[in-house]
Design a protein around this motif. Structure first.
Motif, mmCIF file in Angstrom:
data_model
loop_
_atom_site.group_PDB
_atom_site.id
_atom_site.type_symbol
_atom_site.label_atom_id
_atom_site.label_comp_id
_atom_site.label_asym_id
_atom_site.label_seq_id
_atom_site.Cartn_x
_atom_site.Cartn_y
_atom_site.Cartn_z
ATOM 1 N N GLU B 120 0.978 -0.968 -0.122
ATOM 2 C CA GLU B 120 0.044 0.044 0.228
ATOM 3 C C GLU B 120 1.020 1.198 0.657
ATOM 4 O OE1 GLU B 120 -0.268 -2.743 1.609
ATOM 5 O OE2 GLU B 120 -2.324 -3.569 0.447
ATOM 6 N N LYS B 121 1.676 1.102 0.521
ATOM 7 C CA LYS B 121 3.298 2.508 0.762
ATOM 8 C C LYS B 121 3.542 2.642 -0.208
ATOM 9 C CE LYS B 121 3.742 3.247 5.938
ATOM 10 N NZ LYS B 121 4.827 2.586 7.295
ATOM 11 N N LEU B 122 4.302 2.011 -1.262
ATOM 12 C CA LEU B 122 4.671 1.396 -2.271
ATOM 13 C C LEU B 122 3.831 2.145 -3.023
ATOM 14 C CD1 LEU B 122 7.404 0.270 -3.626
ATOM 15 C CD2 LEU B 122 6.614 -1.575 -4.206
ATOM 16 N N ASN B 123 2.775 1.597 -2.951
ATOM 17 C CA ASN B 123 1.650 2.183 -4.562
ATOM 18 C C ASN B 123 1.496 3.518 -4.727
ATOM 19 O OD1 ASN B 123 1.149 -0.515 -5.326
ATOM 20 N ND2 ASN B 123 -0.165 -1.159 -4.237
ATOM 21 N N ALA B 124 0.696 4.142 -2.885
ATOM 22 C CA ALA B 124 1.293 5.230 -3.057
ATOM 23 C C ALA B 124 1.952 6.630 -3.224
ATOM 24 C CB ALA B 124 0.186 5.651 -1.337
ATOM 25 N N PHE B 125 3.125 6.067 -2.799
ATOM 26 C CA PHE B 125 4.327 6.662 -3.536
ATOM 27 C C PHE B 125 4.443 6.688 -4.455
ATOM 28 C CE2 PHE B 125 9.079 6.188 -4.639
ATOM 29 C CZ PHE B 125 9.086 7.786 -3.765
ATOM 30 N N ILE B 126 4.643 5.983 -5.503
ATOM 31 C CA ILE B 126 4.564 6.040 -6.662
ATOM 32 C C ILE B 126 3.252 6.949 -7.441
ATOM 33 C CG2 ILE B 126 4.109 4.123 -8.744
ATOM 34 C CD1 ILE B 126 5.371 1.895 -7.436
ATOM 35 N N GLU B 127 1.489 6.804 -6.626
ATOM 36 C CA GLU B 127 1.248 7.416 -7.221
ATOM 37 C C GLU B 127 1.113 8.992 -7.033
ATOM 38 O OE1 GLU B 127 -1.797 7.302 -9.387
ATOM 39 O OE2 GLU B 127 -1.064 4.629 -8.912
ATOM 40 N N GLU B 128 1.744 9.193 -5.038
ATOM 41 C CA GLU B 128 2.290 10.409 -5.402
ATOM 42 C C GLU B 128 4.008 10.820 -5.468
ATOM 43 O OE1 GLU B 128 1.620 10.423 -1.282
ATOM 44 O OE2 GLU B 128 -0.481 9.635 -1.345
ATOM 45 N N ASN B 129 4.682 10.751 -5.484
ATOM 46 C CA ASN B 129 6.225 10.465 -5.784
ATOM 47 C C ASN B 129 6.160 10.553 -8.037
ATOM 48 O OD1 ASN B 129 5.575 10.643 -2.279
ATOM 49 N ND2 ASN B 129 7.057 11.996 -3.066
ATOM 50 N N ILE B 130 6.078 9.513 -7.981
ATOM 51 C CA ILE B 130 6.100 9.189 -9.534
ATOM 52 C C ILE B 130 6.014 9.733 -10.168
ATOM 53 C CG2 ILE B 130 7.765 7.205 -10.598
ATOM 54 C CD1 ILE B 130 8.845 7.235 -8.115
#
Lengths: 160, 160
Positions: B120-130
């Motif tokens: 979940e955190k990884l996906n959120a990071f991708i959505e928000e930062n990548i």
């Protein structure tokens, strides 16, 4: 998850840069008593925060050219066979010395990091050993031309 | 290229597994005099075959979920700007602690290895930062689900 404090992290950072530092050198660098440093490192090892001590191989032994390949495996008529195909490809790749890293992504994708001495050799390796693998639907090759972060990874992965 | 003989390679393999082995332990393991082992290691360090001694961080500090992302950068109207766009993206990614590895491939592609504690955190990071990075044409995400070779690489790349 173990709590690491600033001192633990400072010790780990120093050891990552040079694991041959002595307890007294670390103590001096961080302005703490040797007994404290000794105790902390002992705990970090016991708890597996430090997995093990190792060496990083220098540029001479590292492949000069690296590429990432993304292999998509064909879904067979009998879908149950897909996992077998993927596992077979991963096993085959893992045994090749030019293959530094192999992972599965999703159900049908295999990702590998390849390295060789020259671009020509690397391309020949891809043509002869990768693109000829059976059951592949597509092969995408991404030569790594300029590494900005994590450059030393190849010195860590390369086999002797 | 320095010539490495079987003894050099045997020493390197032992040190990769455990760099805390003493000269006398290596000598005993390989059935050679301590003076020989001492001399060989000295040479391997001097010539940079051993780049440095380091530690591998254990599972506790490694991100549990990793993914490879392949970013294709949009070619701008003024083509000379492409290199700037790519460099900007690489610099931005390199500064993020969840980004373990960043490289350029060809003129317009950036490859990065990302890690986080949970999917979940990884996906959120991708959505928000990548995916929010400007000038991107496409983002392909490949979660690494099962690593067959080179698994310890994350313990090597992770920052403390």
């Amino acid at each position: 998850m173990m709590q690491l404090d600033d001192l633990d992290r400072a010790i780990l950072r120093l050891l990552k840069k040079d694991a041959r530092l002595t307890i007294s050198e670390i103590a001096e660098e961080l302005g703490r008593p040797e007994s404290t440093i000794h105790f902390r490192i002992k705990k970090l090892i016991e708890r597996g925060v430090i997995d093990h001590y190792t060496i990083l191989l220098g540029p001479e032994l590292r492949p000069k050219k690296t590429a990432l390949v993304i292999l998509q495996v064909e879904t067979p008529i009998i879908e149950d066979f897909l996992e077998r195909y993927v596992n077979h490809i991963m096993r085959t790749l893992s045994m090749l010395p030019n293959v530094l890293f192999v992972a599965k992504s999703g159900k049908d994708t295999v990702i590998a990091l390849l390295g060789d001495e020259t671009e020509e050799k690397l391309n020949a390796f891809i043509e002869e050993n990768i693109k000829t693998l059976p059951t592949l639907k597509s092969v995408n090759v991404y030569p790594l031309d300029d590494v900005k972060k994590g450059e030393e990874l190849v010195g860590f992965l390369v086999e002797v």
